[in-house]
Every structure is written in structure tokens, then in C-alpha cells.
Write a protein that holds these residues in place. Structure first.
Motif: not given
Length: 150
Positions: A61, A68, A65
Motif C-alpha cells: 500500500e 501515485s 501511494c
């Protein structure tokens, strides 16, 4: 000749306006470059900070992040580079317009100088003609007076 000062004033005004626009455009280009440099620096700091985080935590995760947000920073930099290129193009076009405006001002000034010189030469010829006629009349009167005495 009376229209030339008006033409010169107009050409100088246009040149001055272009010069101001060029200064503003150069400042905009500098600000855009500074913003891109700031974004690039932030991107470097972000990558450095997160690479240290990845050594500690390897969660998928967090990686997602990171990628992104990194992609958004890259997009912002790409857009900023486009703005820089647009700003630089605008600056270059204004520089070309300024050169053309300065050339017009110089041309009008040169024309005014030539016309003034032409008027001066014309006046000098008139004065010389008047002097020649006066000298000729004096000579003629002197010759008449001399002839009358003899």
C-alpha cells in the motif's frame, strides 16, 4: 515634415509598450522556471524520504501511494515544463517585435534627420543666392556710379 514627430511619438510608444510586455514575459518565464526547479527539488526530497521508508516498511500500500503521488509530481513537472516552453516562446516573439519596433524608431529618426538636413541645405542655398544677388547689385551700382563719374 509635421507628421514625422507624430509618427516618431507613435513608434516610440509602441516600442515602449513592447518593452514593458517583454519585461513582464521574462519575469513570468523566470517564475515558471523557479516553480519547476522547486517542484523538481521537492520530487528529489520526496523520493529520498520514501526510499528510506521502503527500507523500513515494505508494504504494498505504501509503495502504491508513493508511486501515485510520484506520478502526480511528474505530471505537474511536465505541465510546468510546457508552461516554461510557452513562456520562453512568448519572450522570444516579444524580443523580435521589440527589435522591429526599435528599427522603426531609428528609421523615423533618421528620416527626420535627413529632412532637417535637407531643409538646412535649402536654406543655405537661399541665403547664398541672396548674398550673391546683394553682392551683384552692389557691384552693379558701383559700376554705374563709376561710369557716371567718367
Amino acid at each position: 515634415m509635421s507628421a514625422l514627430p507624430t509618427l516618431l511619438e507613435h513608434a516610440e510608444s509602441e516600442r515602449d509598450q513592447i518593452q514593458l510586455a517583454l519585461q513582464r514575459a521574462e519575469e513570468n518565464a523566470r517564475r515558471a522556471q523557479a516553480q519547476a526547479d522547486q517542484l523538481d527539488g521537492y520530487r528529489g526530497e520526496y523520493r529520498q524520504r520514501w526510499s528510506a521508508q521502503f527500507r523500513q516498511l515494505g508494504a504494498a500500500e505504501i509503495l502504491h501511494c508513493y508511486r501515485s503521488f510520484g506520478d502526480r509530481i511528474d505530471e505537474a513537472l511536465t505541465q510546468q515544463q510546457q508552461q516554461i516552453e510557452t513562456a520562453r516562446g512568448h519572450v522570444e516573439r516579444l524580443r523580435q517585435r521589440l527589435v522591429a519596433a526599435e528599427t522603426r524608431v531609428a528609421s523615423v529618426r533618421k528620416l527626420m534627420e535627413r529632412r532637417a538636413l535637407e531643409q538646412l541645405r535649402l536654406q543655405e542655398r537661399r541665403d547664398q543666392r541672396q548674398t550673391d544677388e546683394t553682392a551683384q547689385q552692389i557691384h552693379w551700382r558701383a559700376a554705374q556710379a563709376d561710369a557716371a563719374r567718367h
